[in-house]
Design an enzyme around this catalytic site. Sequence first.
Site, PDB file in Angstrom:
ATOM      1  N   HIS A 121       2.502 -98.661  66.487  1.00  0.00           N
ATOM      2  CA  HIS A 121       1.336 -99.530  66.359  1.00  0.00           C
ATOM      3  C   HIS A 121       1.854-100.970  66.253  1.00  0.00           C
ATOM      4  O   HIS A 121       2.951-101.201  65.727  1.00  0.00           O
ATOM      5  CB  HIS A 121       0.601 -99.128  65.072  1.00  0.00           C
ATOM      6  CG  HIS A 121      -0.702 -99.804  64.843  1.00  0.00           C
ATOM      7  ND1 HIS A 121      -0.802-101.091  64.353  1.00  0.00           N
ATOM      8  CD2 HIS A 121      -1.969 -99.371  65.002  1.00  0.00           C
ATOM      9  CE1 HIS A 121      -2.083-101.403  64.216  1.00  0.00           C
ATOM     10  NE2 HIS A 121      -2.815-100.383  64.620  1.00  0.00           N
ATOM     11  N   ASP A 199       6.190 -95.900  59.051  1.00  0.00           N
ATOM     12  CA  ASP A 199       4.752 -96.169  59.079  1.00  0.00           C
ATOM     13  C   ASP A 199       4.041 -94.815  59.020  1.00  0.00           C
ATOM     14  O   ASP A 199       3.989 -94.078  60.000  1.00  0.00           O
ATOM     15  CB  ASP A 199       4.404 -96.926  60.373  1.00  0.00           C
ATOM     16  CG  ASP A 199       2.904 -97.145  60.512  1.00  0.00           C
ATOM     17  OD1 ASP A 199       2.146 -96.694  59.631  1.00  0.00           O
ATOM     18  OD2 ASP A 199       2.498 -97.782  61.510  1.00  0.00           O
ATOM     19  N   GLN A 202      -0.728 -92.722  60.161  1.00  0.00           N
ATOM     20  CA  GLN A 202      -1.393 -91.623  60.882  1.00  0.00           C
ATOM     21  C   GLN A 202      -0.901 -90.250  60.435  1.00  0.00           C
ATOM     22  O   GLN A 202      -1.397 -89.235  60.923  1.00  0.00           O
ATOM     23  CB  GLN A 202      -1.185 -91.764  62.395  1.00  0.00           C
ATOM     24  CG  GLN A 202      -1.869 -92.967  63.010  1.00  0.00           C
ATOM     25  CD  GLN A 202      -3.402 -92.870  62.992  1.00  0.00           C
ATOM     26  OE1 GLN A 202      -3.981 -91.800  62.814  1.00  0.00           O
ATOM     27  NE2 GLN A 202      -4.059 -93.999  63.174  1.00  0.00           N
ATOM     28  N   LYS A 225      -7.687 -94.254  56.306  1.00  0.00           N
ATOM     29  CA  LYS A 225      -7.497 -93.127  57.235  1.00  0.00           C
ATOM     30  C   LYS A 225      -7.537 -91.797  56.477  1.00  0.00           C
ATOM     31  O   LYS A 225      -7.513 -90.742  57.085  1.00  0.00           O
ATOM     32  CB  LYS A 225      -6.147 -93.229  57.941  1.00  0.00           C
ATOM     33  CG  LYS A 225      -5.757 -94.612  58.413  1.00  0.00           C
ATOM     34  CD  LYS A 225      -6.000 -94.831  59.857  1.00  0.00           C
ATOM     35  CE  LYS A 225      -5.375 -96.133  60.312  1.00  0.00           C
ATOM     36  NZ  LYS A 225      -6.009 -96.680  61.491  1.00  0.00           N
ATOM     37  N   CYS A 363      -3.977-100.644  69.906  1.00  0.00           N
ATOM     38  CA  CYS A 363      -2.946-101.448  69.209  1.00  0.00           C
ATOM     39  C   CYS A 363      -1.563-100.869  69.449  1.00  0.00           C
ATOM     40  O   CYS A 363      -0.703-100.872  68.547  1.00  0.00           O
ATOM     41  CB  CYS A 363      -3.216-101.563  67.716  1.00  0.00           C
ATOM     42  SG  CYS A 363      -4.728-102.423  67.341  1.00  0.00           S
TER      43      CYS A 363
HETATM   44  N1  PMP Z   1      -0.012 -98.084  61.783  1.00  0.00           N
HETATM   45  C1  PMP Z   1      -0.700 -97.161  62.453  1.00  0.00           C
HETATM   46  C2  PMP Z   1       0.039 -96.053  63.153  1.00  0.00           C
HETATM   47  C3  PMP Z   1      -2.092 -97.238  62.516  1.00  0.00           C
HETATM   48  O1  PMP Z   1      -2.778 -96.324  63.210  1.00  0.00           O
HETATM   49  C4  PMP Z   1      -2.756 -98.288  61.840  1.00  0.00           C
HETATM   50  C5  PMP Z   1      -4.254 -98.417  61.872  1.00  0.00           C
HETATM   51  N2  PMP Z   1      -4.818 -98.354  63.141  1.00  0.00           N
HETATM   52  C6  PMP Z   1      -1.983 -99.218  61.141  1.00  0.00           C
HETATM   53  C7  PMP Z   1      -0.613 -99.077  61.130  1.00  0.00           C
HETATM   54  C8  PMP Z   1      -2.622-100.338  60.403  1.00  0.00           C
HETATM   55  O2  PMP Z   1      -3.155 -99.854  59.201  1.00  0.00           O
HETATM   56  P1  PMP Z   1      -4.204-100.678  58.345  1.00  0.00           P
HETATM   57  O3  PMP Z   1      -5.521-100.519  59.030  1.00  0.00           O
HETATM   58  O4  PMP Z   1      -4.175-100.005  57.003  1.00  0.00           O
HETATM   59  O5  PMP Z   1      -3.735-102.058  58.263  1.00  0.00           O
END
Ligand code: PMP
Length: 406
Positions: A121, A199, A202, A225, A363
């Site tokens: 991401h 990270d 997910q 999430k 993203c």
């Molecule tokens: N990393 C991943 C793999 C994500 O899917 C997301 C959210 N789309 C994020 C980071 C960002 O997380 P947050 O919305 O808590 O800032």
Amino acid sequence: MFDLAKIRDDFPILSRKVHGQPLVYFDNAATSQKPIAVINSITDYYDRYNSNVHRGVHTLSGEATDAYEGARAQIGRWFGITDPGEVILLRGATEALNLVANTIAGELKRGDVILVGETEHHANIVPWQQLESRLGVTVVPVPVDSTGMLDLKAAKTLCEKHPVAVIAIGHVSNAIGALNDVEGFIALAKENSAYSVIDGAQAAPHMLVNVKNLQADFYAVSAHKCCGPTGIGVLFGRRELLERLPPWQGGGDMIDRVSFSGTTYNELPWKFEAGTPNIADTIGFSAALRYLESIDFAAAIAHENRVHEYLIDSMLNRNTVDVLGNPERWVSVCSFNVKGSHPTDVGTLLDQLGVAVRTGHHCAMPTMEYFGLPGTVRASIAFYNSIEEVDRFLDALDRVTGMLSS
Ligand code: PMP
């Protein structure tokens, strides 16, 4: 026994209609829905004991502090962490990853290499890229293979060739749903005396993650999430690292003493929590984890995996769609394109039929670049979804495919 009908009743939003159709919510990778227990915990805080935390001498402040710090302990326990000093409460996974990049920046030297998964991401790419011109370090991608998994062997070769100082990897990729070999990447980082940064945004919604056992240096989680509220997340970090690293933001709460002749910092975890924290949503996050505990999370995940498998099998057997990746270990997501159609058109028409999916680059533009696509349609499953909803989604998809081809 996992009682799906009962679980679905806990989520008021799941019974609403969209464009006159019962909602099929398959956008869980963007954000999960919230059970009534979470919604109530937030209103209860504002109704009964809203107050700023820490240093208050009055009753409400004491209650808010107890609830906030109690929530931290609960969040830590869920992820296998017993030391509250290793649980930094932040705005989300994005802020957590930015905090790590900006604080370990001081430990990096010119010429160092930062390995970043190709399927990350943007939140786990851009903060590292921002260090490149500032520090003279280089971000090198860990290649993805054609199935969508990050290639550990290739990462080993990169470690032999370069002075790797950081390995930053997603536990589960949000655009594909590949469950990466994080244990392998964490071990590789250790062998090379590099920091491991995972990270987990997910992964946490789809499996019980024991951060202690994983032994990563840093692990980022997003509450929204995991059935929790937006605007709250956690950075788990190893105590000895967090003690050594400097604070990131300055302000109230993160200090011990402030003087124009010199300022000293608070102890962990508050050293990394400048300003008034997100009290209500921290309490909401811990309510979400208590809820997951109460429903038998392992049984919920087993059900979710069955629904996901059914979705994937059905989609792989459809000659009207191309599914992105085919990872050995696959979680929640089905990213696809309808042959000859733009993902936005597919998503917009699905919405007219009550089906919520996400479309675009998710993203994760480098992932799209690797697969040579402008974007995909992404359906993502949570434990409160059903086989019947997959069938409704497939019917809707067939109708949309028909409309777009005529
Ligand atoms: N990393 C991943 C793999 C994500 O899917 C997301 C959210 N789309 C994020 C980071 C960002 O997380 P947050 O919305 O808590 O800032």
